[in-house]
Design a protein around this motif. Structure first.
Motif, PDB file in Angstrom:
ATOM      1  N   ALA A   1      51.691  -3.161 120.833  1.00 31.74           N
ATOM      2  CA  ALA A   1      51.322  -3.254 119.438  1.00 31.74           C
ATOM      3  C   ALA A   1      52.169  -2.527 118.545  1.00 31.74           C
ATOM      4  CB  ALA A   1      49.803  -2.413 119.494  1.00 31.74           C
ATOM      5  N   LYS A   2      52.899  -1.398 118.857  1.00 30.27           N
ATOM      6  CA  LYS A   2      53.911  -0.870 118.063  1.00 30.27           C
ATOM      7  C   LYS A   2      55.209  -1.724 118.004  1.00 30.27           C
ATOM      8  CE  LYS A   2      54.023   2.552 116.270  1.00 30.27           C
ATOM      9  NZ  LYS A   2      53.491   2.854 114.963  1.00 30.27           N
ATOM     10  N   ALA A   3      55.435  -2.621 119.028  1.00 31.50           N
ATOM     11  CA  ALA A   3      56.467  -3.411 118.971  1.00 31.50           C
ATOM     12  C   ALA A   3      56.392  -4.822 117.903  1.00 31.50           C
ATOM     13  CB  ALA A   3      57.015  -4.213 120.221  1.00 31.50           C
ATOM     14  N   VAL A   4      55.106  -5.251 117.975  1.00 26.99           N
ATOM     15  CA  VAL A   4      54.837  -6.188 117.220  1.00 26.99           C
ATOM     16  C   VAL A   4      54.639  -5.841 115.679  1.00 26.99           C
ATOM     17  CG1 VAL A   4      52.836  -7.761 116.470  1.00 26.99           C
ATOM     18  CG2 VAL A   4      53.481  -7.636 118.892  1.00 26.99           C
ATOM     19  N   GLN A   5      54.319  -4.601 115.512  1.00 23.82           N
ATOM     20  CA  GLN A   5      54.073  -4.059 114.302  1.00 23.82           C
ATOM     21  C   GLN A   5      55.723  -3.918 113.652  1.00 23.82           C
ATOM     22  OE1 GLN A   5      53.622   0.424 113.715  1.00 23.82           O
ATOM     23  NE2 GLN A   5      51.862  -0.095 112.454  1.00 23.82           N
ATOM     24  N   ALA A   6      56.568  -3.348 114.412  1.00 22.84           N
ATOM     25  CA  ALA A   6      58.024  -3.213 114.123  1.00 22.84           C
ATOM     26  C   ALA A   6      58.445  -4.582 113.642  1.00 22.84           C
ATOM     27  CB  ALA A   6      58.841  -2.607 115.078  1.00 22.84           C
ATOM     28  N   LEU A   7      58.357  -5.668 114.629  1.00 22.32           N
ATOM     29  CA  LEU A   7      58.689  -7.022 114.157  1.00 22.32           C
ATOM     30  C   LEU A   7      58.159  -7.521 112.848  1.00 22.32           C
ATOM     31  CD1 LEU A   7      60.355  -9.268 115.258  1.00 22.32           C
ATOM     32  CD2 LEU A   7      58.328 -10.205 116.198  1.00 22.32           C
ATOM     33  N   GLN A   8      57.030  -7.152 112.760  1.00 22.84           N
ATOM     34  CA  GLN A   8      56.220  -7.669 111.428  1.00 22.84           C
ATOM     35  C   GLN A   8      56.734  -6.989 110.148  1.00 22.84           C
ATOM     36  OE1 GLN A   8      52.000  -7.300 112.175  1.00 22.84           O
ATOM     37  NE2 GLN A   8      51.960  -9.288 113.126  1.00 22.84           N
TER      38      GLN A   8
ATOM     39  N   LYS B   1      59.804  -6.131 109.918  1.00 22.41           N
ATOM     40  CA  LYS B   1      61.277  -6.279 110.016  1.00 22.41           C
ATOM     41  C   LYS B   1      62.169  -5.119 110.173  1.00 22.41           C
ATOM     42  CE  LYS B   1      60.689 -10.303 106.797  1.00 22.41           C
ATOM     43  NZ  LYS B   1      60.412 -11.178 107.971  1.00 22.41           N
ATOM     44  N   ASP B   2      61.574  -4.148 110.886  1.00 20.78           N
ATOM     45  CA  ASP B   2      62.358  -3.032 111.498  1.00 20.78           C
ATOM     46  C   ASP B   2      63.148  -3.419 112.837  1.00 20.78           C
ATOM     47  OD1 ASP B   2      61.000  -1.201 109.548  1.00 20.78           O
ATOM     48  OD2 ASP B   2      59.473  -0.820 111.168  1.00 20.78           O
ATOM     49  N   VAL B   3      62.711  -4.355 113.302  1.00 19.44           N
ATOM     50  CA  VAL B   3      63.681  -4.852 114.546  1.00 19.44           C
ATOM     51  C   VAL B   3      63.730  -6.474 114.189  1.00 19.44           C
ATOM     52  CG1 VAL B   3      63.258  -3.047 115.972  1.00 19.44           C
ATOM     53  CG2 VAL B   3      61.704  -5.044 115.966  1.00 19.44           C
ATOM     54  N   ASN B   4      64.521  -7.339 114.934  1.00 18.27           N
ATOM     55  CA  ASN B   4      64.721  -8.553 114.865  1.00 18.27           C
ATOM     56  C   ASN B   4      64.182  -9.146 115.965  1.00 18.27           C
ATOM     57  OD1 ASN B   4      66.401  -8.451 112.594  1.00 18.27           O
ATOM     58  ND2 ASN B   4      68.164  -8.212 113.490  1.00 18.27           N
ATOM     59  N   ARG B   5      63.882  -8.640 117.143  1.00 15.37           N
ATOM     60  CA  ARG B   5      63.256  -9.118 118.496  1.00 15.37           C
ATOM     61  C   ARG B   5      62.679  -8.295 119.248  1.00 15.37           C
ATOM     62  NH1 ARG B   5      68.564  -9.949 121.959  1.00 15.37           N
ATOM     63  NH2 ARG B   5      69.814  -8.033 121.350  1.00 15.37           N
TER      64      ARG B   5
ATOM     65  N   GLY C   1      74.608  -5.734 131.792  1.00 13.64           N
ATOM     66  CA  GLY C   1      75.656  -6.104 131.179  1.00 13.64           C
ATOM     67  C   GLY C   1      75.320  -6.215 129.650  1.00 13.64           C
ATOM     68  N   ARG C   2      74.200  -6.203 129.113  1.00 11.92           N
ATOM     69  CA  ARG C   2      73.787  -6.345 127.828  1.00 11.92           C
ATOM     70  C   ARG C   2      73.687  -5.130 127.051  1.00 11.92           C
ATOM     71  NH1 ARG C   2      68.273  -9.868 127.905  1.00 11.92           N
ATOM     72  NH2 ARG C   2      69.028 -10.218 125.734  1.00 11.92           N
ATOM     73  N   THR C   3      73.966  -5.531 125.663  1.00  9.71           N
ATOM     74  CA  THR C   3      73.804  -4.172 124.626  1.00  9.71           C
ATOM     75  C   THR C   3      72.827  -4.829 123.664  1.00  9.71           C
ATOM     76  OG1 THR C   3      75.913  -3.498 124.826  1.00  9.71           O
ATOM     77  CG2 THR C   3      74.709  -2.764 122.867  1.00  9.71           C
ATOM     78  N   LEU C   4      71.684  -3.962 123.726  1.00  6.40           N
ATOM     79  CA  LEU C   4      70.565  -4.514 122.813  1.00  6.40           C
ATOM     80  C   LEU C   4      70.389  -3.822 121.379  1.00  6.40           C
ATOM     81  CD1 LEU C   4      68.027  -4.725 125.732  1.00  6.40           C
ATOM     82  CD2 LEU C   4      69.341  -6.453 125.057  1.00  6.40           C
ATOM     83  N   ASN C   5      70.709  -4.749 120.406  1.00  6.04           N
ATOM     84  CA  ASN C   5      70.882  -4.056 119.146  1.00  6.04           C
ATOM     85  C   ASN C   5      69.736  -4.699 118.265  1.00  6.04           C
ATOM     86  OD1 ASN C   5      73.237  -2.715 119.407  1.00  6.04           O
ATOM     87  ND2 ASN C   5      74.236  -4.620 119.049  1.00  6.04           N
ATOM     88  N   ASP C   6      69.249  -3.766 117.208  1.00  5.16           N
ATOM     89  CA  ASP C   6      68.084  -4.297 116.373  1.00  5.16           C
ATOM     90  C   ASP C   6      66.763  -4.705 117.250  1.00  5.16           C
ATOM     91  OD1 ASP C   6      69.613  -3.438 113.966  1.00  5.16           O
ATOM     92  OD2 ASP C   6      70.659  -5.192 114.246  1.00  5.16           O
ATOM     93  N   ALA C   7      66.460  -4.193 118.389  1.00  4.57           N
ATOM     94  CA  ALA C   7      65.425  -4.658 119.087  1.00  4.57           C
ATOM     95  C   ALA C   7      64.584  -3.613 119.567  1.00  4.57           C
ATOM     96  CB  ALA C   7      66.076  -5.261 120.497  1.00  4.57           C
ATOM     97  N   PHE C   8      63.083  -3.931 119.847  1.00  2.00           N
ATOM     98  CA  PHE C   8      62.326  -3.243 120.273  1.00  2.00           C
ATOM     99  C   PHE C   8      61.995  -3.424 121.900  1.00  2.00           C
ATOM    100  CE2 PHE C   8      58.714  -0.413 119.061  1.00  2.00           C
ATOM    101  CZ  PHE C   8      58.043  -0.184 120.209  1.00  2.00           C
TER     102      PHE C   8
ATOM    103  N   THR D   1      71.060   2.618 129.509  1.00  2.15           N
ATOM    104  CA  THR D   1      72.354   2.464 128.816  1.00  2.15           C
ATOM    105  C   THR D   1      72.229   1.062 128.241  1.00  2.15           C
ATOM    106  OG1 THR D   1      73.134   1.989 130.948  1.00  2.15           O
ATOM    107  CG2 THR D   1      73.253   4.107 130.154  1.00  2.15           C
ATOM    108  N   ARG D   2      71.338   0.298 128.062  1.00  3.44           N
ATOM    109  CA  ARG D   2      71.487  -1.118 127.146  1.00  3.44           C
ATOM    110  C   ARG D   2      71.063  -0.534 126.056  1.00  3.44           C
ATOM    111  NH1 ARG D   2      74.715  -2.831 129.863  1.00  3.44           N
ATOM    112  NH2 ARG D   2      74.583  -0.854 131.018  1.00  3.44           N
ATOM    113  N   LEU D   3      70.617   0.505 125.409  1.00  4.18           N
ATOM    114  CA  LEU D   3      70.230   0.774 124.224  1.00  4.18           C
ATOM    115  C   LEU D   3      71.477   0.783 123.041  1.00  4.18           C
ATOM    116  CD1 LEU D   3      67.838   2.110 122.423  1.00  4.18           C
ATOM    117  CD2 LEU D   3      68.899   4.058 122.841  1.00  4.18           C
ATOM    118  N   GLY D   4      71.045  -0.096 122.146  1.00  2.23           N
ATOM    119  CA  GLY D   4      72.130  -0.496 121.017  1.00  2.23           C
ATOM    120  C   GLY D   4      71.791   0.109 119.678  1.00  2.23           C
ATOM    121  N   PHE D   5      72.509  -0.322 118.707  1.00  2.15           N
ATOM    122  CA  PHE D   5      72.096   0.165 117.330  1.00  2.15           C
ATOM    123  C   PHE D   5      70.932  -0.229 116.866  1.00  2.15           C
ATOM    124  CE2 PHE D   5      76.591   0.718 117.860  1.00  2.15           C
ATOM    125  CZ  PHE D   5      76.926   2.210 117.534  1.00  2.15           C
ATOM    126  N   GLY D   6      69.935   0.596 116.121  1.00  2.81           N
ATOM    127  CA  GLY D   6      68.851  -0.010 115.555  1.00  2.81           C
ATOM    128  C   GLY D   6      67.707  -0.561 116.345  1.00  2.81           C
TER     129      GLY D   6
END
Length: 316
Positions: A131-138, A140-144, A208-215, A234-239
């Protein structure tokens, strides 16, 4: 007054059972008789019930029982504030925390970049994180939104699964889809999945991924190894924001593999901007019987461990 007392005075009977006071109702007047502490608690509880009703949210028997359980342990937080904190609304359904620990969990997600939600089945760990992830997406705190969990079977070997790769991993990820369907219009889910706005994938795909602007939500984290947990964190990216959920009493890892969730608090304890939230059988929000089942298993395991320790001492 009818709404406060409940159908056939159901809520009144709950109050009389839980409070050490006699309650008498005449018209719109409620009289409490008993020890001073019980009278004060009863008056505060009735006030909280009226506050919940004034927000337009109805009361149910389990709501009244949760209000009773929160009285005296909420500190500066009013129980009514817990039950009226809206996270997300979809198709007439509003998602809210239902216990004090759930509110602390939701507030921690707002305040910290990485949050661990640890507790038994039915405590809303994954559901509230979603629910917090969908709220953040709505907002626009995150892009995905990225949803992941390890593909570990719960004590069974399903053998070869036919179909494409998506068909093979779908059974493991089904609980995440179920929660998603409660919060997002089902017609829009295929579009969001196709565009990558929402991604559901097994944990092995995170390397191998870096996850930016994501929840990012890692579910069933008790089934990660130490190495997998380190890889994921350690996949945590900016935002980005991460929520890790799991139940350390239901580890399905083979052999002597050490659970990454069991060890991670000792590794990361004291690290800034990381929060550990514990939920208990008192936070179970499924059928009320689930909470009793969890509590019964906890008692059994505690006694069993004591007996095993006694047998080990006796064999020396």
């Amino acid at each position: 007054m009818v709404n406060v007392l409940g159908p056939r005075d159901e809520f009144l009977r709950i109050l009389e059972r839980e409070l050490d006071a006699d309650i008498h109702v005449r018209g719109n007047e409620v009289t409490l008789t008993g020890p001073p502490a019980a009278i004060v608690q009863g008056a505060e509880l009735l006030t909280e019930m009226v506050t919940v009703l004034r927000t337009g949210q109805g009361l149910a028997a389990d709501t009244v029982e949760r209000l009773v359980s929160m009285m005296g342990q909420a500190g500066d937080t009013r129980p009514a504030d817990v039950l009226t904190q809206n996270i997300l609304s979809n198709r007439g359904k509003t998602i809210r925390p239902k216990t004090l620990n759930q509110k602390r969990y939701v507030d921690a997600i707002d305040k910290h970049t990485v949050v661990f939600g640890i507790g038994p089945a039915g405590t809303g760990k994954t559901y509230l994180a979603m629910a917090k992830a969908v709220q953040a997406l709505q907002r626009k705190d995150v892009n995905r939104i990225i949803l992941t969990r390890p593909a570990v079977e719960a004590g069974e070997n399903l053998g070869f699964l036919p179909g494409t790769l998506n068909d093979k991993i779908d059974p493991y990820l089904r609980p995440l889809y179920d929660a998603l369907h409660d919060m997002v219009d089902p017609d829009s889910i295929p579009r969001l999945l196709t565009s990558g706005t929402i991604e559901v994938a097994p944990l092995a795909y995170m390397r191998g991924r870096t996850l930016n602007d994501a929840f990012i939500i890692l579910d069933e984290a008790q089934n990660t190894s130490m190495e997998q947990m380190k890889m994921f964190l350690t996949r945590l990216g900016f935002g980005a924001k991460m929520v890790v959920t799991g139940d350390v009493t239901q580890v399905d890892l083979p052999g002597a593999t050490r659970s990454g969730l069991r060890a991670v608090q000792g590794v990361l304890d004291g690290v800034e901007d990381i929060s550990f939230c514990s939920l208990t059988n008192h936070d179970v929000v499924r059928n009320r019987l689930v909470g009793k089942i969890v509590e019964a298993y906890d008692r059994f395991e505690s006694v069993d461990q004591q007996q095993q320790a006694g047998r080990r001492r006796g064999s020396r």
